[in-house]
Write an enzyme that holds these catalytic residues in place. Structure first.
Site, short mmCIF file in Angstrom:
data_model
loop_
_atom_site.label_atom_id
_atom_site.label_comp_id
_atom_site.label_asym_id
_atom_site.label_seq_id
_atom_site.Cartn_x
_atom_site.Cartn_y
_atom_site.Cartn_z
N HIS A 13 0.81 -1.21 0.00
CA HIS A 13 0.00 0.00 0.00
C HIS A 13 0.85 1.27 0.00
O HIS A 13 0.33 2.38 -0.25
CB HIS A 13 -0.94 0.01 1.21
CG HIS A 13 -2.31 0.52 0.88
ND1 HIS A 13 -2.52 1.64 0.11
CD2 HIS A 13 -3.54 0.07 1.22
CE1 HIS A 13 -3.81 1.86 -0.01
NE2 HIS A 13 -4.46 0.92 0.64
N ASP B 128 -2.28 1.97 -4.69
CA ASP B 128 -3.49 1.81 -3.91
C ASP B 128 -4.46 0.82 -4.55
O ASP B 128 -4.17 0.21 -5.59
CB ASP B 128 -4.18 3.16 -3.67
CG ASP B 128 -4.51 3.88 -4.98
OD1 ASP B 128 -4.64 3.20 -6.02
OD2 ASP B 128 -4.66 5.11 -4.95
#
Length: 381
Positions: A358, A362
């Protein structure tokens, strides 16, 4: 005269073991020709000579373990050249070696010859592994050339013995390496996305090798990585940290071996057809299971595909393989009910689970990557 050092065959490699020498002292060797077989914590790797000439000295016997950068041999243009003394050899900045054999510069180191009296030949790695695991070599059948006992033979014998025992063993070098890497992976903030897609049945291209579902998925993943380069990236620690987007798609795929798994790499996979990817995958799998991978076969990966569909697993989550920012877990391809053009039909589908770093990309970017895979695989209507 060229000093040959213990190579670094992976970014995490700190030491290696000389399994065997493919050349003897006095032999001519060409640049790029296999000089020795080196064991890392991941696999046995065929080490290619960094220079051409004649092998005039071996500084590490088969079975010796040395730190990366430590001297292991001398190569010269003249077969009669005398190597420098050990005192005059260039110093290495690496840590001191941990030797398990007695190195010599004069005696040639040869492949294990047949044992007298009908005794089977045993590779140095297999002999060492047998000592570590307490396996009696007398009861191990050799599957190597001339009946030679390989590490794989020892591991199979050990696993057979363990099947009837609840005793625990010391962890193997490979298992310890996997534990260290996965512990590092667990510290990365990860997320998962799941998508089920319809797959067309692959058709063999004429008389060529059969293209499997695995090959198609590797091909589609490689193309999707080229289209969505944010997924083909890595987190780079620093002050400040940065994200590196890789210019090429070097696609790793997990291969199960006797004591764990290794990840060979298909280099520049986005430029390949499914047929070429199929041929390269088969070559790397044979080399991985036969302990004859080359240094470039294990390094430089930018993304990994792990497929457990052949083991009957429908869906699973794979941990990242740092420093890569993504890994794709592939489940079994099987007929499932789906709606096509408003009608409920049975069609072959596969469930793909993307695990992403992350810090690097995303969820929406991950969703676009999965869509790019689906666009390459789903039937055109």
């Amino acid at each position: 005269m060229r000093l040959v050092r213990m190579p670094r065959l992976g970014q995490d490699m700190e030491e290696g073991t000389v399994v065997e020498w493919a050349k003897s002292v006095g032999d001519e060797v060409e640049e790029g020709e296999i000089l020795a077989v080196i064991e890392t914590d991941k696999a046995e790797v065929a080490f290619e000579s960094p220079a051409g000439g004649y092998l005039v000295a071996v500084l590490a016997d088969a079975g010796s373990t040395l730190a990366t950068g430590e001297p292991i041999a001398w190569i010269a243009d003249d077969p009669a050249a005398k190597p420098p003394s050990s005192d005059s050899a260039p110093a290495s900045s690496e840590k001191a070696p941990r030797r398990t054999g007695t190195p010599t510069a004069e005696a040639p180191v040869r492949r294990t010859p047949p044992r007298p009296g009908g005794r089977k030949p045993v590779s140095p790695l297999a002999r060492r592994r047998a000592r570590e695991l307490g396996v009696d070599l007398a009861g191990v059948a050799g599957t190597g050339p001339g009946g030679r006992v390989t590490e794989g033979d020892v591991m199979k014998a050990h696993q057979a013995a363990q099947a009837s025992s609840e005793d625990s063993d010391e962890l193997s070098r490979m298992r310890l390496a996997i534990a260290a890497r996965m512990s590092k992976s667990a510290a990365v903030p990860q997320f998962q996305l799941v998508r089920e897609i319809i797959l067309e049945k692959p058709e063999p291209p004429g008389d060529g090798p059969k293209v499997t579902y695995t090959d198609l998925l590797l091909w589609a993943a490689a193309g999707a990585l080229a289209e969505r380069p944010a997924v083909n990236s890595s987190w780079v620690e620093g002050n400040p940290p940065t994200v590196r987007t890789h210019p090429n798609v070097n696609l790793g795929f997990a291969v199960a071996v006797a004591d764990g798994l290794i990840v060979p790499v298909i280099r520049d996979a986005a430029s390949m057809s499914p047929e070429r990817i199929s041929a390269e995958r088969r070559r790397l799998e044979r080399a991985a299971r036969g302990g004859r991978l080359r240094p470039g076969d294990l390094s430089g990966g930018t993304f990994t595909v792990s497929n457990l569909g052949g083991a009957g697993v429908d869906e699973f989550i794979a941990l990242l393989n740092p420093p890569e920012a993504g890994i794709l877990a592939v489940g079994a391809v099987k007929p499932r009910p789906v709606v096509v053009d408003g009608a409920l039909v049975a069609a072959p589908t596969v469930r793909l689970t993307l695990t992403g770093d992350h810090r690097v990309f995303d969820g929406m970017e991950g969703a676009r990557f999965l869509q790019a895979i689906a666009d390459r695989l789903q039937p055109r209507t």
